[in-house]
Design a protein around this motif. Structure first.
Motif, PDB file in Angstrom:
ATOM      1  N   ILE A  64       0.828  -1.216   0.000  1.00 10.17           N
ATOM      2  CA  ILE A  64       0.000   0.000   0.000  1.00 10.17           C
ATOM      3  C   ILE A  64       0.858   1.261   0.000  1.00 10.17           C
ATOM      4  O   ILE A  64       0.378   2.337  -0.345  1.00 10.17           O
ATOM      5  N   ALA A  65       2.139   1.120   0.389  1.00  8.51           N
ATOM      6  CA  ALA A  65       3.059   2.251   0.371  1.00  8.51           C
ATOM      7  C   ALA A  65       3.831   2.333  -0.941  1.00  8.51           C
ATOM      8  O   ALA A  65       4.763   3.128  -1.069  1.00  8.51           O
ATOM      9  N   LYS A  66       3.454   1.485  -1.906  1.00  4.40           N
ATOM     10  CA  LYS A  66       4.065   1.476  -3.253  1.00  4.40           C
ATOM     11  C   LYS A  66       5.552   1.144  -3.202  1.00  4.40           C
ATOM     12  O   LYS A  66       6.371   1.734  -3.909  1.00  4.40           O
ATOM     13  N   THR A  67       5.897   0.189  -2.359  1.00  6.75           N
ATOM     14  CA  THR A  67       7.276  -0.270  -2.291  1.00  6.75           C
ATOM     15  C   THR A  67       7.255  -1.790  -2.133  1.00  6.75           C
ATOM     16  O   THR A  67       6.196  -2.369  -1.889  1.00  6.75           O
ATOM     17  N   ASN A  68       8.406  -2.432  -2.294  1.00  4.16           N
ATOM     18  CA  ASN A  68       8.438  -3.893  -2.395  1.00  4.16           C
ATOM     19  C   ASN A  68       8.006  -4.582  -1.103  1.00  4.16           C
ATOM     20  O   ASN A  68       8.516  -4.287  -0.027  1.00  4.16           O
ATOM     21  N   ASN A  69       7.055  -5.478  -1.255  1.00  2.00           N
ATOM     22  CA  ASN A  69       6.534  -6.255  -0.134  1.00  2.00           C
ATOM     23  C   ASN A  69       7.229  -7.615  -0.109  1.00  2.00           C
ATOM     24  O   ASN A  69       7.422  -8.232  -1.158  1.00  2.00           O
ATOM     25  N   PRO A  70       7.639  -8.124   1.064  1.00  3.26           N
ATOM     26  CA  PRO A  70       8.205  -9.479   1.109  1.00  3.26           C
ATOM     27  C   PRO A  70       7.242 -10.491   0.508  1.00  3.26           C
ATOM     28  O   PRO A  70       6.012 -10.343   0.627  1.00  3.26           O
ATOM     29  N   GLY A  71       7.774 -11.523  -0.099  1.00  2.00           N
ATOM     30  CA  GLY A  71       6.930 -12.520  -0.744  1.00  2.00           C
ATOM     31  C   GLY A  71       6.307 -13.510   0.216  1.00  2.00           C
ATOM     32  O   GLY A  71       5.415 -14.261  -0.159  1.00  2.00           O
ATOM     33  N   ASN A  72       6.761 -13.529   1.495  1.00  2.00           N
ATOM     34  CA  ASN A  72       6.282 -14.552   2.417  1.00  2.00           C
ATOM     35  C   ASN A  72       4.954 -14.210   3.083  1.00  2.00           C
ATOM     36  O   ASN A  72       4.401 -15.021   3.810  1.00  2.00           O
ATOM     37  N   TYR A  73       4.423 -13.019   2.882  1.00  2.00           N
ATOM     38  CA  TYR A  73       3.040 -12.692   3.228  1.00  2.00           C
ATOM     39  C   TYR A  73       2.516 -11.756   2.156  1.00  2.00           C
ATOM     40  O   TYR A  73       3.284 -11.140   1.415  1.00  2.00           O
ATOM     41  N   ARG A  74       1.175 -11.666   2.043  1.00  2.00           N
ATOM     42  CA  ARG A  74       0.605 -10.915   0.927  1.00  2.00           C
ATOM     43  C   ARG A  74      -0.372  -9.860   1.411  1.00  2.00           C
ATOM     44  O   ARG A  74      -1.013 -10.020   2.464  1.00  2.00           O
ATOM     45  N   VAL A  75      -0.467  -8.822   0.613  1.00  2.00           N
ATOM     46  CA  VAL A  75      -1.362  -7.700   0.916  1.00  2.00           C
ATOM     47  C   VAL A  75      -2.162  -7.364  -0.333  1.00  2.00           C
ATOM     48  O   VAL A  75      -1.595  -7.215  -1.419  1.00  2.00           O
ATOM     49  N   LYS A  76      -3.471  -7.273  -0.181  1.00  2.00           N
ATOM     50  CA  LYS A  76      -4.345  -6.815  -1.263  1.00  2.00           C
ATOM     51  C   LYS A  76      -5.112  -5.600  -0.755  1.00  2.00           C
ATOM     52  O   LYS A  76      -5.491  -5.545   0.420  1.00  2.00           O
ATOM     53  N   TYR A  77      -5.361  -4.642  -1.644  1.00  2.00           N
ATOM     54  CA  TYR A  77      -6.033  -3.429  -1.205  1.00  2.00           C
ATOM     55  C   TYR A  77      -6.673  -2.733  -2.391  1.00  2.00           C
ATOM     56  O   TYR A  77      -6.357  -3.001  -3.556  1.00  2.00           O
ATOM     57  N   ASP A  78      -7.580  -1.817  -2.085  1.00  2.00           N
ATOM     58  CA  ASP A  78      -8.085  -0.909  -3.110  1.00  2.00           C
ATOM     59  C   ASP A  78      -8.010   0.516  -2.554  1.00  2.00           C
ATOM     60  O   ASP A  78      -7.626   0.732  -1.399  1.00  2.00           O
ATOM     61  N   GLY A  79      -8.350   1.471  -3.377  1.00  2.00           N
ATOM     62  CA  GLY A  79      -8.223   2.866  -2.963  1.00  2.00           C
ATOM     63  C   GLY A  79      -6.825   3.397  -3.227  1.00  2.00           C
ATOM     64  O   GLY A  79      -5.890   2.656  -3.541  1.00  2.00           O
ATOM     65  N   GLU A  80      -6.677   4.675  -3.131  1.00  2.00           N
ATOM     66  CA  GLU A  80      -5.410   5.342  -3.464  1.00  2.00           C
ATOM     67  C   GLU A  80      -4.649   5.701  -2.186  1.00  2.00           C
ATOM     68  O   GLU A  80      -5.083   6.538  -1.399  1.00  2.00           O
ATOM     69  N   TRP A  81      -3.512   5.043  -1.993  1.00  2.00           N
ATOM     70  CA  TRP A  81      -2.632   5.299  -0.861  1.00  2.00           C
ATOM     71  C   TRP A  81      -1.334   5.949  -1.354  1.00  2.00           C
ATOM     72  O   TRP A  81      -0.938   5.748  -2.496  1.00  2.00           O
ATOM     73  N   LYS A  82      -0.685   6.675  -0.476  1.00  2.00           N
ATOM     74  CA  LYS A  82       0.618   7.250  -0.803  1.00  2.00           C
ATOM     75  C   LYS A  82       1.601   6.877   0.295  1.00  2.00           C
ATOM     76  O   LYS A  82       1.319   7.047   1.483  1.00  2.00           O
ATOM     77  N   GLY A  83       2.744   6.332  -0.112  1.00  2.00           N
ATOM     78  CA  GLY A  83       3.723   5.863   0.855  1.00  2.00           C
ATOM     79  C   GLY A  83       4.802   6.895   1.156  1.00  2.00           C
ATOM     80  O   GLY A  83       5.236   7.651   0.288  1.00  2.00           O
ATOM     81  N   TYR A  84       5.237   6.892   2.415  1.00  2.00           N
ATOM     82  CA  TYR A  84       6.313   7.772   2.876  1.00  2.00           C
ATOM     83  C   TYR A  84       7.315   6.937   3.671  1.00  2.00           C
ATOM     84  O   TYR A  84       6.932   6.174   4.558  1.00  2.00           O
ATOM     85  N   ARG A  85       8.608   7.083   3.332  1.00  2.00           N
ATOM     86  CA  ARG A  85       9.654   6.356   4.036  1.00  2.00           C
ATOM     87  C   ARG A  85      10.516   7.320   4.837  1.00  2.00           C
ATOM     88  O   ARG A  85      10.837   8.411   4.359  1.00  2.00           O
ATOM     89  N   CYS A  86      10.918   6.909   6.024  1.00  2.00           N
ATOM     90  CA  CYS A  86      11.770   7.773   6.838  1.00  2.00           C
ATOM     91  C   CYS A  86      13.109   8.035   6.157  1.00  2.00           C
ATOM     92  O   CYS A  86      13.794   9.009   6.484  1.00  2.00           O
ATOM     93  N   SER A  87      13.489   7.173   5.210  1.00  2.00           N
ATOM     94  CA  SER A  87      14.776   7.291   4.523  1.00  2.00           C
ATOM     95  C   SER A  87      14.745   8.237   3.327  1.00  2.00           C
ATOM     96  O   SER A  87      15.765   8.417   2.660  1.00  2.00           O
ATOM     97  N   VAL A  88      13.596   8.829   3.057  1.00  2.00           N
ATOM     98  CA  VAL A  88      13.487   9.810   1.972  1.00  2.00           C
ATOM     99  C   VAL A  88      13.428  11.194   2.609  1.00  2.00           C
ATOM    100  O   VAL A  88      12.472  11.525   3.320  1.00  2.00           O
ATOM    101  N   ARG A  89      14.438  12.006   2.364  1.00  2.00           N
ATOM    102  CA  ARG A  89      14.582  13.269   3.106  1.00  2.00           C
ATOM    103  C   ARG A  89      13.419  14.223   2.915  1.00  2.00           C
ATOM    104  O   ARG A  89      13.026  14.941   3.826  1.00  2.00           O
TER     105      ARG A  89
END
Length: 426
Positions: free
Chosen positions: A111-136
């Motif tokens: 939902i944050a538009k970044t790579n999800n581990p393959g060992n669990y899955r996430v499905k969603y609808d709607g428009e989300w925007k992701g923020y990472r602490c590592s992006v200044r």
């Protein structure tokens, strides 16, 4: 910001069929002579009271006893991908009938538009925007995960599937779920597709989560996030999810964000509050690749960050064993071997000695300065010579498992390879 090449690399990793969990070290040593196999030890563990306690608890579980043990593993993109950390998780949780604890804390990275581990899955609808602490340029409230996805529309359905592309079938179920979010606001409400599934609800305003107890154990769940206030600034901040059950055993929590460094995790306002919910027994620190990546690397600040994190971990559990891992050799801008990792290596040894903790020196094990050239030439690293291929991560996980079990065997004066053989043959 993730480059197009990095994004392709992660997609490639996560769409590969998962290989069987076959221990590889015994069969490949002659193939890769550039690896310093003899350096694969946990250094200084014998001088650490915390590691003595850890190995006794692990041994109880390995012998079929009931014990709760929590491993935390924090890092950057290596840990967000959760390839080698999940391999370790699977080894430890399957080593005896009493070893498998709950899946625990995860982040729905999709939902944050970044790579999800393959060992669990996430499905969603709607428009989300992701923020990472590592992006200044990003600025939002972050918690333990270092990632927050923001939703501002009317309604979104989110489905969490605990079992994905894993080494064993049906690894996890859960009868409680925590959702970490901005519960200082009442702009949105959370409801479940099966309302009758929920038997109790509790809330924590300090660590910012709501916990739902379920009538039965499930392997997946779907919930709805719905706006209930018609306000222009209304928003929902997703900071993490925890999948819980009543199992004793080992819980292995991986905390990783692409580009993560000590200074970036310091930006997470609720990191401390959420970490203090837990009592880690082993805390593996794999932060440092990104800290030492840039020429403006500050050794004094790096040491201070390391020391502060250990003190925080000890606040959560004074008896926690902390394993400091030296970052892998890497290239700067795909062109130059990075000399600053050697500086980070020296600091890590200093901190471990001062804090009576242990070191796993993967930099030395790889072969030291510019060894990533050999790993890349042998298809164990991609072209960026920062990350690893699937086989590279398998080797890394198996090396750490070998080092941990040998240290455990030495501490408890067990037969050489007795624990290792038990773990890899389960």
């Amino acid at each position: 910001m993730m480059t197009r090449n990095k994004l392709f690399f992660y997609v490639w990793l996560l769409t590969l069929p998962l290989m069987a969990q076959t221990y590889v070290i015994d069969t490949i040593q002659n193939k890769y002579p550039f690896v310093n196999w003899k350096a694969n030890t946990i250094k200084m563990a014998e001088n650490s009271p915390a590691f003595k306690t850890l190995f006794r608890k692990l041994d109880t579980i390995a012998k079929g006893g009931k014990e709760d043990l929590h491993v935390f593993h924090i890092g950057g993109s290596h840990i967000q991908a959760d390839i080698y950390s999940n391999r370790l998780r699977s080894y430890l949780q399957m080593m005896s009938p009493t070893a498998k604890g709950q899946r625990g804390f995860i982040y729905p990275f999709s939902i944050a538009k970044t790579n999800n581990p393959g060992n669990y899955r996430v499905k969603y609808d709607g428009e989300w925007k992701g923020y990472r602490c590592s992006v200044r340029k990003d600025s939002v409230a972050w918690g333990l995960s270092g990632v927050t996805a923001v939703f501002k529309d009317s309604i979104s359905n989110v489905k969490i599937i605990a079992n994905g592309n894993n080494y064993h079938e049906k690894m996890y179920d859960f009868n409680k779920i925590r959702i970490f979010y901005d519960n200082w606001s009442d702009d949105y409400e959370i409801s479940f597709k099966q309302d009758s599934l929920v038997s109790a609800i509790t809330e924590n305003k300090e660590a910012h989560f709501i916990e739902y107890t379920l009538h039965k154990s499930v392997e997946e769940i779907e919930f709805c996030i719905r706006k209930i206030k018609d306000e222009e600034k209304a928003e929902f901040l997703m900071m993490g999810i925890e999948l819980m059950n009543d199992n004793n055993g080992i819980q292995y929590t991986s905390i990783g964000v692409n580009g993560g460094s000590f200074s970036y995790y310091k930006r997470c306002r609720f990191f401390d509050d959420q970490l203090l919910l837990y009592k880690p027994d082993l805390f593996i620190v794999s932060i440092g690749t990104n800290d030492a990546y840039h020429p403006d690397f500050n050794p004094d600040a790096y040491k201070a960050y390391y020391t502060d994190l250990i003190k925080l971990v000890q606040k959560a559990n004074p008896n926690c064993a902390v394993l400091l891992t030296v970052p892998n050799d890497s290239y700067y801008k795909k062109k130059f071997p990075n000399p600053r990792t050697r500086i980070a290596q020296k600091i890590i040894y200093e901190v471990a000695k001062e804090q009576k903790m242990a070191v796993w020196d993967f930099y030395e094990i790889m072969g030291g300065f510019n060894s990533s050239k050999d790993w890349y030439a042998n298809k164990l690293m991609p072209r960026d010579r920062i990350h690893f291929t699937v086989m590279g991560y398998r080797i890394k996980a198996d090396l750490l498992l070998q080092a941990l079990t040998h240290s455990w065997e030495n501490e408890l004066q067990l037969e050489p390879d007795s624990i290792l053989n038990q773990v890899i043959n389960e």
